[in-house]
Design an enzyme around this catalytic site. Structure first.
Site, PDB file in Angstrom:
ATOM      1  N   SER A  14     -24.592  32.820  19.425  1.00 33.27           N
ATOM      2  CA  SER A  14     -23.905  31.495  19.694  1.00 33.27           C
ATOM      3  C   SER A  14     -22.843  31.130  18.777  1.00 33.27           C
ATOM      4  O   SER A  14     -21.862  31.933  18.857  1.00 33.27           O
ATOM      5  CB  SER A  14     -25.146  30.329  19.991  1.00 33.27           C
ATOM      6  OG  SER A  14     -24.638  29.229  20.425  1.00 33.27           O
ATOM      7  N   ASP A  35     -27.225  32.641  30.889  1.00 34.68           N
ATOM      8  CA  ASP A  35     -26.694  31.750  29.914  1.00 34.68           C
ATOM      9  C   ASP A  35     -25.837  30.662  30.613  1.00 34.68           C
ATOM     10  O   ASP A  35     -24.743  31.019  31.345  1.00 34.68           O
ATOM     11  CB  ASP A  35     -25.984  32.522  29.016  1.00 34.68           C
ATOM     12  CG  ASP A  35     -25.520  31.671  27.688  1.00 34.68           C
ATOM     13  OD1 ASP A  35     -25.699  30.205  27.887  1.00 34.68           O
ATOM     14  OD2 ASP A  35     -25.336  32.077  26.673  1.00 34.68           O
ATOM     15  N   HIS A  38     -29.278  30.551  27.508  1.00 33.57           N
ATOM     16  CA  HIS A  38     -28.658  30.885  26.174  1.00 33.57           C
ATOM     17  C   HIS A  38     -29.525  31.214  25.260  1.00 33.57           C
ATOM     18  O   HIS A  38     -29.549  32.143  24.483  1.00 33.57           O
ATOM     19  CB  HIS A  38     -27.953  29.488  26.031  1.00 33.57           C
ATOM     20  CG  HIS A  38     -27.250  29.584  24.940  1.00 33.57           C
ATOM     21  ND1 HIS A  38     -26.005  30.363  24.636  1.00 33.57           N
ATOM     22  CD2 HIS A  38     -27.064  29.046  23.536  1.00 33.57           C
ATOM     23  CE1 HIS A  38     -25.446  30.261  23.569  1.00 33.57           C
ATOM     24  NE2 HIS A  38     -26.070  29.371  22.923  1.00 33.57           N
TER      25      HIS A  38
END
Length: 389
Positions: free
Chosen positions: A176, A338, A370
């Site tokens: 991320s 995601d 995610h």
């Protein structure tokens, strides 16, 4: 303490920060300080202190180092435990350790708390940001703290590695927001990064993603208790911070996982009769967010949001052109479900990479969206191991 003892103690801290206690890996948090740090915007922060931890042993020529760059709400605690009785190990403990995908029998794995870390009140986090004391005033920095970027996070990490004599990284791996840092490393220091693994990530943030992140900042800014960032003498803007953490939690989860965790609207009687009655799912989400936010700071969340919103590889006008600097072999690992950093963003990023990067691409399966990049990372452990070896 004699000079020899001091040298031996320093070597012990550098080479053996990870200890064995039965089958539990025990890790020690260490601190790194920069007396004067100049941000990308040209502002100076004096001093900067960040925490770091490491797993494994640095080899003689310091060529086996792997840098782990952490996600938005994460810390440098990527693996192991601080104490045997800790309830939870580091977030990627499933893939970092002896014999695991990122094998600490082979690699020296290092991770660093970012500037403006969200968890500034966690006793195991060391960071510098709006909530920390500005030595010039004796008060928290507040919004006088300069805007910082992903590039600034990388530069702090680079100075730490320089202090350890590590000039080349076997790999940089991050999830991320950590993927932004990993990619920026490969762009800014192509000669120092041999392999690159962006997990649930992207080389850029577009308008859609930037506005979605603004939803995380909005409830904080709208809370009267925020006081334009000058709340430290009065207490956190608790309602705004809790709501922000609730939004972050929902956005990181795929609907399948969210619906398994929270009750359906049909199970609530009160909302059918009273427009003021909240749904149980929202109440539970807010209760959990309130608990999580106890270690966090509202201004730090705002600064992390802005650093993420501003990200594009190279931090210039053309992120695709900046990617042409990358020499590292690259493995993109988005999560199939995601809905925050969409797999298409990884695909567009991979397509813009130079031929020298020898790009590989695979998706992480699962129902967490995610968060599969954290909770289900073991599903791609074989791919990671093969890529590193």
């Amino acid at each position: 303490m004699t000079a020899l003892c001091r040298v031996l103690a320093a070597l012990f801290l550098l080479l053996s920060p990870l200890l064995s206690y039965g089958e539990t890996l025990l890790v020690q948090k260490q601190a790194f300080e920069i007396a004067d740090f100049t941000t990308q915007s040209g502002k100076t922060i004096s001093p900067v202190r960040v925490g770091w931890e490491a797993y494994g042993t640095l080899n003689a020529d310091k060529s086996n180092a792997i840098l782990i760059t952490h996600f938005f709400s994460g810390t440098s605690h990527a693996a192991g435990k601080y104490q045997p009785e800790d309830a939870v190990a580091g977030y990627w403990d499933a893939i970092i350790g002896p014999g695991k995908a990122i094998d600490t029998n082979k690699f020296y794995v290092i991770s660093v708390d970012t500037l403006v870390n969200a968890n500034v009140f966690d006793p195991n986090v060391i960071t510098t940001g709006p909530a920390t004391i500005n030595p010039a005033t004796g008060k928290p920095w507040g919004l006088s703290f300069p805007v910082v970027t992903i590039a600034d996070f990388v530069e702090v990490q680079r100075q730490l590695l320089d202090s350890l004599g590590i000039q080349k990284l076997h790999a940089v791996i991050g999830a991320s927001m950590g993927s932004f840092q990993a990619i920026e490393w490969a762009v800014r220091y192509p000669e120092r990064v041999e392999r690159l693994i962006p997990v649930i990530g992207s080389a850029y943030l577009d308008a859609w993603a930037a506005v979605r992140l603004e939803r995380w900042a909005y409830p904080i800014k709208q809370d009267p208790a925020w006081r334009d960032g000058n709340y430290y003498e009065h207490g956190q803007p608790r309602q705004g911070l809790t709501t922000a953490v609730a939004y972050i939690t929902q956005d990181a989860l795929y609907p399948t996982a969210f619906n398994q965790r929270y009750p359906a609207p049909a199970s609530d009687a009160a909302p059918h009769q009273d427009i003021r009655a909240p749904f149980s799912a929202w109440q539970q989400l807010m209760t959990q967010a309130a608990e999580r936010s106890k270690l966090q700071d509202a201004n730090h969340i705002l600064y992390l949001v802005r650093a993420s919103q501003l990200y594009r590889a190279g931090m210039g006008d053309n992120w695709q052109q900046a990617l042409q600097q990358v020499k590292a072999k690259t493995l993109f690992l988005p999560a199939s479900g995601d809905q925050l950093l969409l797999p298409t963003m990884s695909q567009h990023s991979a397509a813009a990479m130079p031929q020298a990067a020898q790009v590989q691409y695979a998706e992480i399966p699962g129902d967490y969206g995610h968060l599969d990049g954290v909770f289900n990372i073991q599903a791609v452990s074989a791919k990671i191991a093969a890529f590193l070896n």
